[in-house]
Design an enzyme around this catalytic site. Structure first.
Site, PDB file in Angstrom:
ATOM      1  N   CYS A 306     -35.705 -18.664 -13.186  1.00  0.00           N
ATOM      2  CA  CYS A 306     -36.459 -19.809 -13.701  1.00  0.00           C
ATOM      3  C   CYS A 306     -36.193 -21.042 -12.844  1.00  0.00           C
ATOM      4  O   CYS A 306     -35.045 -21.338 -12.520  1.00  0.00           O
ATOM      5  CB  CYS A 306     -36.030 -20.073 -15.141  1.00  0.00           C
ATOM      6  SG  CYS A 306     -37.020 -21.336 -15.918  1.00  0.00           S
ATOM      7  N   ARG A 402     -48.128 -19.764 -21.236  1.00  0.00           N
ATOM      8  CA  ARG A 402     -46.748 -20.070 -21.652  1.00  0.00           C
ATOM      9  C   ARG A 402     -46.309 -21.406 -21.051  1.00  0.00           C
ATOM     10  O   ARG A 402     -45.444 -22.091 -21.586  1.00  0.00           O
ATOM     11  CB  ARG A 402     -45.821 -18.945 -21.180  1.00  0.00           C
ATOM     12  CG  ARG A 402     -44.422 -19.026 -21.737  1.00  0.00           C
ATOM     13  CD  ARG A 402     -43.556 -17.844 -21.291  1.00  0.00           C
ATOM     14  NE  ARG A 402     -42.322 -17.802 -22.068  1.00  0.00           N
ATOM     15  CZ  ARG A 402     -41.220 -18.464 -21.736  1.00  0.00           C
ATOM     16  NH1 ARG A 402     -41.205 -19.207 -20.657  1.00  0.00           N
ATOM     17  NH2 ARG A 402     -40.138 -18.395 -22.496  1.00  0.00           N
TER      18      ARG A 402
END
Length: 488
Positions: A306, A402
């Site tokens: 991430c 998302r």
């Protein structure tokens, strides 16, 4: 000059747990915990809803070990619902709605069904669901003429082995042994088909006593949906497929669109367990709980793949984020899930001690045999691909909502994750054995007999950079890698 600094925040490598007086032996520690008020896990592990981590195979293996897998949503609605159905049907106490066939079906058509469904035994019913026979691989194995119908080769009604609803396990096993059959059909008083029991399911239940199952003896499974428009249909399909817990998944759970999706889903399905996230603050956790979430997922940007914190400059180090959310939800009895940043079994222990009821892992399970994707060889070593759901590849396939970018064209996406590869790790059960072994050892060292005690009793010390350096292997070259300790 005031910088509006809220607080100092810590992550896994900033803290260690303090050993305490103990009467707990690692092998006596109880690892069961709540995912939601309704769902109890036998190990505190969930698999991430990522397209290089969780599909049918991994969800089945994890549920058999006592956790729950969340099927990712980077696929069509029908395909995701089908994945859920496959997990639910893999192991059943009673197959409550077995796939049936009509007597006039040809063996060629039956062969297609066997290929599609992956099993060969089907009860034969008439139009009124009255049981008239069963057809299995034994009946068809040596038949050359595939134009014959099922009724010509099936085991007829008078030769069937059946039980009434509510029959005991011993009675069923005795019948199977007596008649040398592997399938017993469940019927009511008027001989209408009510279900089917297979010997394989009994064997699976004996081999995996720790499995996470629903009240019907089926493995539990979760599935992820987005918060954007058009997800209503996906939610309906997943509920119909029998999903045990729904994950409303977003990179920013403290956002009005996500809160609204949770409210609407809760209004439509008052009894459905709903996990919502991700958040990193007490306020975010409370907002999701108020909207109707059964559990709250915590973690903005800690995952290995991430880049949210670097791309956006936003995030809260994970130990502080977990502790803040858990403290805020303590009196409501709503569990916190720690999602991301877990590299070692010690991190699982620290996340739980900070207040989480269970952890969600991605990179730890990516690279296993059961994870999606092919094994690739690179410089003589085996790897599997692993990517963030915020990577360009995953966003282009459907996860862009998302990150609130569902309307962006592919060349205009702003990624919040990377695509990479991870060493092939072998079977999931071996990984879980090592991780849970480490957690058990932690519980022995801290004197905590249950996960709840670890959540509330264990104490931390804060350590320096020198402290973490001392904690890791140092001043030696590793010649044989340990299964639970890999650097880099």
């Amino acid at each position: 000059m005031s910088l509006r600094i809220k607080q100092e925040a810590l992550t896994f490598d900033d803290v260690l747990l303090v050993p305490a007086h103990s009467t707990v032996l690692p092998n006596t520690a109880n690892l069961s915990t709540q995912l939601t008020k309704e769902i109890r896990l036998n190990i505190p592990m969930l698999s991430a809803a990522m397209d290089t981590v969780t599909e049918t195979k991994l969800a089945i293996s994890l549920a058999q070990e006592g956790g729950i897998g969340f099927i990712h949503k980077n696929m069509t609605i029908e395909r995701q619902a089908d994945r859920v159905r496959k997990v639910k049907k893999f192991e059943s106490g009673i197959v409550s709605e077995p796939v049936t066939v009509l007597p006039n079906l040809t063996l060629a058509e039956l062969a297609e069904m066997v290929k599609k469904n992956g099993f060969a035994g089907y009860p034969v019913v008439d139009g009124e669901n009255n049981l008239i026979g069963i057809i299995t691989g034994r009946d068809t194995r040596f038949v050359k003429d595939l134009s014959k119908t099922v009724s010509q080769v099936m085991t007829k009604k008078e030769d069937l082995v059946t039980v009434k609803e509510g029959a005991s396990r011993e009675e069923i096993l005795e019948l199977m042994h007596q008649h040398r059959v592997e399938k017993v059909l469940v019927v009511n008083d008027s001989f209408k088909l009510k279900g089917m029991i297979t010997v394989k399911d009994f064997q699976k239940a004996e081999q995996k006593p720790n499995a996470c199952k629903d009240e019907f003896g089926r493995l539990r499974v979760g599935a992820a949906v987005g918060a954007g428009a058009g997800n209503e249909e996906r939610i309906d399909a997943l509920v119909k497929a029998g999903v045990d817990v729904l994950l409303i998944d977003s990179s920013h759970g403290h956002s009005e669109g996500v809160l609204q999706r949770v409210r609407e889903t809760r209004a439509k399905y008052p009894n459905l367990p709903i996990v919502a996230g991700n958040v990193a603050t007490a306020e975010g956790a409370i907002a999701l709980a108020d909207a109707g979430a059964s559990a709250v997922k915590v973690g903005i940007g800690p995952g290995s793949i991430c880049t949210t914190r670097i791309v956006t400059g936003v995030g809260v180090p994970q130990i502080t984020a977990i502790a803040d959310a858990a403290a805020a939800l303590k009196d409501r009895g709503i569990p916190v899930i720690a999602d991301g940043g877990i590299r070692f079994s010690g991190d699982i222990a620290k996340a739980i001690a900070a207040g989480a009821s269970c952890v969600m892992v991605g990179s730890m399970f990516a690279g296993t045999e059961e994870a999606p994707g092919e094994i690739e060889l690179y410089q003589g070593r085996a790897f599997k691909s692993y990517r963030g759901m915020g990577s360009l590849g995953a966003m282009a396939k459907g996860s862009s909502d998302r990150y609130f970018q569902s309307d962006n064209a592919a060349d205009k996406l702003v990624p919040e994750g990377i695509e990479g590869r991870i060493p092939y790790k072998g079977y999931l059960k071996e990984i879980i054995h090592q991780q849970m072994g480490g957690l058990r050892s932690c519980m022995g060292l801290t004197g905590c007999a249950t996960i709840d005690e670890l959540r509330t009793k264990a104490e931390f010390v804060r350590i320096s950079g020198a402290g973490i350096k001392e904690s890791h292997v140092h001043d030696v070259a590793i010649t044989k890698e340990a299964p639970n300790y890999r650097m880099g």
